[in-house]
Design an enzyme around this catalytic site. Sequence first.
Site, PDB file in Angstrom:
ATOM      1  N   HIS A 158      -5.246  11.184   5.629  1.00 24.20           N
ATOM      2  CA  HIS A 158      -6.562  10.570   5.765  1.00 24.20           C
ATOM      3  C   HIS A 158      -7.427  10.790   4.538  1.00 24.20           C
ATOM      4  CE1 HIS A 158      -5.742  11.218  10.256  1.00 24.20           C
ATOM      5  NE2 HIS A 158      -4.922  10.384   9.663  1.00 24.20           N
ATOM      6  N   CYS A 160      -3.108 -11.126   0.127  1.00 23.76           N
ATOM      7  CA  CYS A 160      -3.896  -9.892   0.034  1.00 23.76           C
ATOM      8  C   CYS A 160      -3.053  -8.647  -0.202  1.00 23.76           C
ATOM      9  CB  CYS A 160      -4.755  -9.722   1.283  1.00 23.76           C
ATOM     10  SG  CYS A 160      -3.793  -9.598   2.791  1.00 23.76           S
TER      11      CYS A 160
HETATM   12  C1  PEP Z   1       0.615  -6.259   3.203  1.00 24.61           C
HETATM   13  O1  PEP Z   1       1.541  -5.922   3.957  1.00 24.61           O
HETATM   14  O2  PEP Z   1       0.794  -6.862   2.128  1.00 24.61           O
HETATM   15  C2  PEP Z   1      -0.766  -5.948   3.554  1.00 24.61           C
HETATM   16  C3  PEP Z   1      -1.756  -6.420   2.849  1.00 24.61           C
HETATM   17  O3  PEP Z   1      -0.971  -5.135   4.608  1.00 24.61           O
HETATM   18  P1  PEP Z   1      -0.799  -3.555   4.531  1.00 24.61           P
HETATM   19  O4  PEP Z   1      -0.586  -3.177   3.116  1.00 24.61           O
HETATM   20  O5  PEP Z   1      -2.023  -2.992   5.142  1.00 24.61           O
HETATM   21  O6  PEP Z   1       0.416  -3.338   5.385  1.00 24.61           O
END
Ligand code: PEP
Length: 755
Positions: free
Chosen positions: A367, A680
């Site tokens: 965390h 993203c």
């Molecule tokens: C991903 O999997 O690319 C994503 C943006 O989600 P996380 O990194 O939170 O799994």
Amino acid sequence: MRDLSAGPRVLLKRLRELMAEPLEPQERLDRIVRQIAQNMVAEVCSVYVLRSDGVLELYATEGLNKTAVHLAQLKMGQGLVGTIAASARPLNLSDAQAHPAFTYLPETGEEIYHSFLGVPILRTGRALGVLVVQNKAMRNYREDEVEALETTAMVLAEMVATGELKKITKPGLELDLSRPVSIDGNSYGEGIGLGYVVLHEPRIVVTNLLNEDTDQELQRLAEALGSLRISIDDMLSRREVSMEGEHRAVLETYRMFAHDRGWVRKLEEAIRNGLTAEAAVERVQSETKARMIRLTDPYLRERMHDFDDLANRLLRQLSGYGAKLSASDFPTDAVVVARAMGAAELLDYPRENVRGLVLEEGAVTSHVVIVARAMGIPVVGQAAGAVALAENRDAVIIDGDDAKVHLRPLADLQRAYEEKVRFRARRQAQFRALRDVEPLTKDGKRITLQMNAGLLVDLPHLNEAGAEGIGLFRTELQFMIASTMPKAEEQEAFYRSVLKQTGGKPVTFRTLDIGGDKVVPYFRAAEEENPALGWRAIRLSLDRPGLLRTQLRAMLRAAAGLELKLMLPMVTEVSELKEARELLQKEIERQSKLGEQLPRKLQFGAMLEVPALLWQLDELMSEVDFVSVGSNDLFQFAMAVDRGNARVSDRFDVLGRPFLRILRDIVRGGERHQTPVTLCGEMASKPLSAMALLGLGYRSVSMSPTAVGPIKAMLLALDATKLGEVLNAALDDTRDQTPVRQILIDFAAANGIPV
Ligand code: PEP
Ligand code: MG
């Protein structure tokens, strides 16, 4: 019968008097060794001090040739003295010369002495030197004599640590205490920080070493142990740890240790030898630490760490204070050094002053690491020995790019890093200058640049970086750093403050993405053989609809009268989305029935992270208002590469043909249905891969806040249409084997694009 403890007590009393006298350091040292020799009926007593070049130098002697002082030297690990320093363990020998490590130093004239007792001079587990007594007769020193010499060595450790011996150190040489050390760890947060050490759990500096009244000190120890045990029982009975979990396991171990007879006996023995209760704890702790540093078995190390923590707690009980740095003493450029710490504790520090975080433990999922990354500071974890090696206010460099910590760096290294930091600052200034420039490519394509976030500490970056909104808000982070499940009202209040602080810029909330590597301590599902493919994200949300509905309700209420964008993680089948949408619908109806205000506009999206969705693109695109590609997971599943496993990550390339073709199919699927597609994952944070995305047709990306500047600089120089032609040709050509990465690098170089 002789009172065994009388000898050491008398000696310590004499030493205390010697320490108080206004003497020159050499004189004090000479008198100390004479005193020890007399008291222990030894013909020789010598002190060796460890220099920063790893050499143990004879600093004082009674009995050996005086001319050898400051001349006789042994390397760390060499001879008996070097062995003691390297192992941080005493050596008790009746015939020293028969020992395989014995090294003869002719200048000392020690050949006539047979028996030998040497102990390390320890401070917080580090050997600073060696204290030796020798006798002509072959004899074995008794246990109580070893003990007495170890206790005496503490007084010398204090002398070394206070810097008194520096005055008699040869010019150009340094003592080991100020030796530069570089520690390798794991990088959990990029960037470079220069500053001064702040020990998260500061050592209590025990200044009062020698006791006046043994019984009284034994009593103090017993009382402190009593309160320590009660405080542990107290913690164990608190509601938040009353269930299963790691926290509980640690406390159980503490409880066991607090009752450990061997440990308590050692502490009592040290008091009987003349130490105060605090000094006794420090003595025993120092030995434990010395052993801990050398242990390689991770389980045993962990247990030793527990003892160490416990000793710290006991010291605090005894001294009645925590000795945290007061606000005025807190450096303006602090690098916090800890074994491990809670996320909330990091947030307690004055944020603008913290330049980095060094942890002896920690993982990407800890965390505190999540919070530190959100704060945008460099983090190096698994930095072995960092706490024992660092002292408060030591100069330190934390290099999160290279996963290194440099303690007390030499001037050259310091200068090199200062130059690096200046260079970065100049670049940052250039990026800042672009903050308000419209993100248009050279061929006039408008690109949406958003940032990823998950905690309130992320939000100030939004304006600093000039991002247009939050393209991915990882709501699970609030759950991950809490010790209990956040209540409905807490969730709502949290989303409300996110929306308030983003001041009208769009925020895409992702519903809970727990499971897999995202561990929520109070929500323990059964162990899974293959958690990445297990019960996680939307699967868990649909099986526990109460959890999802609570969250959706909190979002709807927080966004009353505003725009709400939400998306679901790890969707595998479009039917899952339909199910989730029904739950959302129910919540909307409930809100309306209660007469509560609804969001002004609602957008419902899906993350594309599971390859199965590639063969449902048309259904997907017509089901949702937008799609966000999670390239981290999509890559992991499409290429069968564990995203957290460094051993395989290098072999597969996000810029390889297969993955780029997948990404192209997705963006084309979006175009067919006029469904906005964004991306993203980490891919959007690196200029070269982000450039590839724009070439494929992506017009919206969300990235880490620090990437916004570099990505904007890249796109302002990019002709996306021209790149699109090059890239599509490379992806369509089934015979060309030139790595696409190379094609992209060449394109950037030929067109002056900063990647
Ligand atoms: C991903 O999997 O690319 C994503 C943006 O989600 P996380 O990194 O939170 O799994
Ligand atoms: Mg993901």
